[in-house]
Motif scaffolding. Sequence first.
Motif, mmCIF file in Angstrom:
data_model
loop_
_atom_site.group_PDB
_atom_site.id
_atom_site.type_symbol
_atom_site.label_atom_id
_atom_site.label_comp_id
_atom_site.label_asym_id
_atom_site.label_seq_id
_atom_site.Cartn_x
_atom_site.Cartn_y
_atom_site.Cartn_z
ATOM 1 N N ARG A 52 -2.733 5.739 -6.492
ATOM 2 C CA ARG A 52 -2.762 4.910 -5.412
ATOM 3 C C ARG A 52 -3.617 5.145 -4.490
ATOM 4 O O ARG A 52 -4.615 4.854 -3.967
ATOM 5 C CB ARG A 52 -1.772 3.874 -4.954
ATOM 6 C CG ARG A 52 -1.457 3.135 -6.770
ATOM 7 C CD ARG A 52 -0.043 3.575 -6.759
ATOM 8 N NE ARG A 52 0.598 2.459 -4.986
ATOM 9 C CZ ARG A 52 1.286 1.311 -4.355
ATOM 10 N NH1 ARG A 52 2.749 1.859 -4.772
ATOM 11 N NH2 ARG A 52 1.211 1.412 -3.616
ATOM 12 N N ASP A 62 -1.759 3.983 6.313
ATOM 13 C CA ASP A 62 -2.826 4.293 5.715
ATOM 14 C C ASP A 62 -4.495 4.702 5.869
ATOM 15 O O ASP A 62 -5.414 4.011 5.821
ATOM 16 C CB ASP A 62 -3.228 2.957 4.700
ATOM 17 C CG ASP A 62 -2.337 2.913 4.133
ATOM 18 O OD1 ASP A 62 -1.518 3.020 3.041
ATOM 19 O OD2 ASP A 62 -1.448 2.005 3.743
ATOM 20 N N GLN A 67 -7.116 5.927 -5.456
ATOM 21 C CA GLN A 67 -8.204 4.718 -5.360
ATOM 22 C C GLN A 67 -8.154 4.050 -4.164
ATOM 23 O O GLN A 67 -8.941 3.759 -4.387
ATOM 24 C CB GLN A 67 -6.878 4.121 -6.451
ATOM 25 C CG GLN A 67 -7.313 4.431 -8.052
ATOM 26 C CD GLN A 67 -6.653 3.871 -8.580
ATOM 27 O OE1 GLN A 67 -5.506 3.309 -8.402
ATOM 28 N NE2 GLN A 67 -6.680 4.227 -10.240
ATOM 29 N N GLN A 68 -7.260 3.980 -2.951
ATOM 30 C CA GLN A 68 -7.429 3.471 -2.645
ATOM 31 C C GLN A 68 -8.296 4.386 -0.736
ATOM 32 O O GLN A 68 -8.872 3.358 -0.204
ATOM 33 C CB GLN A 68 -5.836 3.075 -1.048
ATOM 34 C CG GLN A 68 -6.441 2.678 0.006
ATOM 35 C CD GLN A 68 -4.723 2.151 0.538
ATOM 36 O OE1 GLN A 68 -3.813 2.379 -0.324
ATOM 37 N NE2 GLN A 68 -4.745 1.956 1.672
ATOM 38 N N HIS A 69 -8.574 5.708 -0.994
ATOM 39 C CA HIS A 69 -9.574 6.096 0.085
ATOM 40 C C HIS A 69 -10.587 6.760 -0.990
ATOM 41 O O HIS A 69 -11.381 8.019 -0.266
ATOM 42 C CB HIS A 69 -8.666 7.211 0.669
ATOM 43 C CG HIS A 69 -7.428 6.904 1.288
ATOM 44 N ND1 HIS A 69 -7.597 5.717 2.548
ATOM 45 C CD2 HIS A 69 -6.118 6.606 1.118
ATOM 46 C CE1 HIS A 69 -6.773 5.511 3.428
ATOM 47 N NE2 HIS A 69 -6.047 6.155 2.181
ATOM 48 N N GLN A 70 -10.547 6.332 -2.472
ATOM 49 C CA GLN A 70 -11.968 7.262 -2.931
ATOM 50 C C GLN A 70 -11.545 8.170 -2.959
ATOM 51 O O GLN A 70 -12.747 8.774 -2.935
ATOM 52 C CB GLN A 70 -13.001 5.877 -2.558
ATOM 53 C CG GLN A 70 -13.295 4.742 -2.885
ATOM 54 C CD GLN A 70 -13.929 3.954 -2.718
ATOM 55 O OE1 GLN A 70 -15.197 4.423 -1.733
ATOM 56 N NE2 GLN A 70 -14.270 2.703 -2.339
ATOM 57 N N SER A 99 0.644 -0.976 0.197
ATOM 58 C CA SER A 99 -0.024 -0.135 0.131
ATOM 59 C C SER A 99 0.442 1.432 -0.325
ATOM 60 O O SER A 99 2.166 1.324 0.154
ATOM 61 C CB SER A 99 -0.850 0.102 1.366
ATOM 62 O OG SER A 99 0.040 0.214 2.025
#
Length: 309
Positions: free
Chosen positions: A82, A50, A85-88, A14
């Motif tokens: 990234r 994260d 995308q990971q946390h929208q 991540s």
Amino acid sequence: MTQNDLNPPTQELSVGQTLRQEREKRQLSLEQAAQQLKLRVEILHNLELDQPDKAILPTFMRGYLKSYARFLKLPEQALLIRFEQQHQVKSAPVKTMRTFSNRSAKQRTEARYMWLTWLIALVLLVSLAVWFWQSARENKLLQSDALPGPAQTVLAPTAELVSEQPLSAVELTTVEPELTTSEPETPTELDVTALPPAAQQQLEQLNQALQQEEAVSAVSEQPPQSLHDRLKMTFSDNCWIDVLDANGDRIAFGTKQAGYVMELNAKGPFVITLGNPGVVSIELNEQPYDMSRFPGNRVAKFTLSGQNE
């Protein structure tokens, strides 16, 4: 057992794990990284877990992430994609700027300004031409007025004729004025002793009366003494003043420059106000006035008596 079971695919790290791994690779602690980035340790710690702080706007979190990635020499744009995308989290769309420039309207405005400029120039040229024409006309009239008239042309030859007269004629014409302007002869002195005593006494009284009249006329002919006072003020530096005469009229007011000498003839006493008395020297009727009792850089108001006080 298949080949995929023997070699399971490695899971992609991540964003936070990538940051932590690179930091540990460089043997840096969170405190050292936060000190060099001038950020709080909690912000970097949340990024590595994260778990970004929800109290911080996503825009600021993206900025912190880019700064941290740039510090660790990581591709900041790839990590930012990234992270979104990971946390929208979506980046704010770039708004296209609207332009309000209108070429045709601008051209019309420039055309109006150009016509206005030409009109002003034309008016100035016409005014200048009229002024030159009036000046030439006035000069022509003055020259025509300065030309000799008929009477002068007639008198000129006459003057020449008079100047060409013979010397004998001129001498004859000047004999009569000399006779009329000749001084009368002084009368002979009268022998006072030959007169009777009464006549001598009257003559002495007459002489005394004449002497008294001459004395009175000599006194009356003396110029009367001036009733005005002479006030002289010399300024060595800038100073504000206000001077009133005996009638209360303001005879001087304003700021006087350094080196200025002011002389006033008016009737005293004078009411004087000085903004900076330390730079002013005063003479009243050619007598210096002591200014040492007034402190400098402070307003002073005092009264100077005149010659009639």
